[in-house]
Scaffold this active site. Structure first.
Site, mmCIF file in Angstrom:
data_model
loop_
_atom_site.group_PDB
_atom_site.id
_atom_site.type_symbol
_atom_site.label_atom_id
_atom_site.label_comp_id
_atom_site.label_asym_id
_atom_site.label_seq_id
_atom_site.Cartn_x
_atom_site.Cartn_y
_atom_site.Cartn_z
ATOM 1 N N ARG A 168 -56.684 77.505 -3.417
ATOM 2 C CA ARG A 168 -56.671 77.392 -1.965
ATOM 3 C C ARG A 168 -55.240 77.141 -1.509
ATOM 4 O O ARG A 168 -54.427 76.552 -2.245
ATOM 5 C CB ARG A 168 -57.568 76.237 -1.496
ATOM 6 N N HIS B 231 -55.456 87.230 0.294
ATOM 7 C CA HIS B 231 -56.718 86.589 -0.103
ATOM 8 C C HIS B 231 -57.713 87.632 -0.626
ATOM 9 O O HIS B 231 -58.837 87.762 -0.135
ATOM 10 C CB HIS B 231 -57.323 85.804 1.063
#
Length: 308
Positions: free
Chosen positions: A223, A271
């Site tokens: 993350r 991502h």
């Protein structure tokens, strides 16, 4: 009973169609177009707004549409609502392939050769082979453990670090704060696959980078909040970190004025390391809905206290 889809991903209609293939008698509604909020007992969520669960007085289960739950505001979810995540073999294999691509791109100097091509400059460089290369995986859960074991099978020397002890064939595993330094001190690559919790937030910081050998390469597919961004830029400036492959960020999309865009040692992907495959994941959602309705144990239920 009905199912709410609270999906900040643009894939709500695809999820709805797949769920209805298996549960044709169940009403599936896309938030905020909900006919009766009182009827919602099950919600499939991805990056919802804060306090989303408060709209549904009879909500029993929150199902993450991905492998993580940090986007669900787990600390504020009431204790009576059960929370689950997706565990999908395709998520694991996609993550492994992305990580392997980053490793090989760095080991074989492809970035340097792309720069040389632009300059029409010919210079063979020393490269590393798999057997010569050590990789430390931070996070040995479902995904990180899979990545570690696959790298071992290819012949990499693999260390692993996790909050609780793990035993994986061929992986030199470490645990606890005391083991973190040992896990990263002599490695060529650090690959972060940790879940985001209070204890892992900001773990990729100057203290960790200073424990690494000079010239270590960072791959962050966990993350964005795991990384202290200014610490990475400082570590790159002093060549403590040679390169960084970043797939996740504090703010997504990454702002156009962010300094990462102008740092040649940082490689950015939007991502995409592993994306939930709806076709291969939908049966977990369907099964959990059926389990909830029948009062049976849920699949892949998580601890809100631990955050995973």
């Amino acid at each position: 009973m009905s199912i709410a889809l609270i999906l900040n991903s643009g894939r709500a209609e695809e999820w709805k169609a797949e769920i209805n293939k298996h549960l044709p008698e169940i009403k599936v509604e896309v938030y905020p177009q909900i006919e009766n909020y009182d009827e919602i007992e099950f919600a499939l969520c991805w990056k919802p707004e804060e306090d989303y669960y408060a709209h549904f007085p009879n909500l029993k289960v929150i199902q993450s549409a991905g492998a993580g739950i940090d986007h669900l505001f787990p600390k504020s979810i009431p204790a009576h609502i059960r929370t689950c995540r997706i565990v999908d073999p395709m998520l694991k294999s996609d993550m492994f392939e992305h990580v392997l691509t980053c490793l090989m791109h760095s080991m074989k100097n492809f970035s340097a050769y792309a720069t040389d091509k632009a300059k029409k400059h010919w210079e063979p460089l020393v490269y590393k082979s798999i057997a010569q290369t050590s990789v430390t995986i931070l996070g040995l859960g479902e995904i990180g453990g899979y990545v570690a074991e696959r790298l071992v099978q290819l012949g990499f020397k693999v260390n692993g670090w996790s909050s609780s002890p793990k035993s994986l064939q061929g992986v030199n595993a470490f645990t606890g704060i005391g083991g973190l330094g040992s896990a990263v001190e002599n490695t060529d690559f650090i690959v972060n696959v940790l879940p985001l919790t209070d204890s892992t937030r900001g773990i990729l910081n100057h203290e960790l980078f200073n424990l690494c050998a000079k010239g270590t390469v960072l791959v962050n597919v966990g993350r964005g909040e795991h990384l202290v961004e200014e610490h990475l830029l400082a570590a790159i400036a002093r060549k403590q970190i040679a390169h960084a492959y970043l797939d996740v960020f504090h703010q997504e999309p990454l702002p156009v004025d962010h300094p990462f865009w102008n740092c040649s040692a940082i490689f950015i992907t939007p991502h995409v390391a592993s994306r939930t495959n709806i076709g291969s994941s939908v049966m977990q959602v369907v099964d959990n809905y059926s389990r909830m309705a029948a009062g049976r144990p849920l699949l892949n239920e998580v601890s809100l206290e631990k955050g995973y």
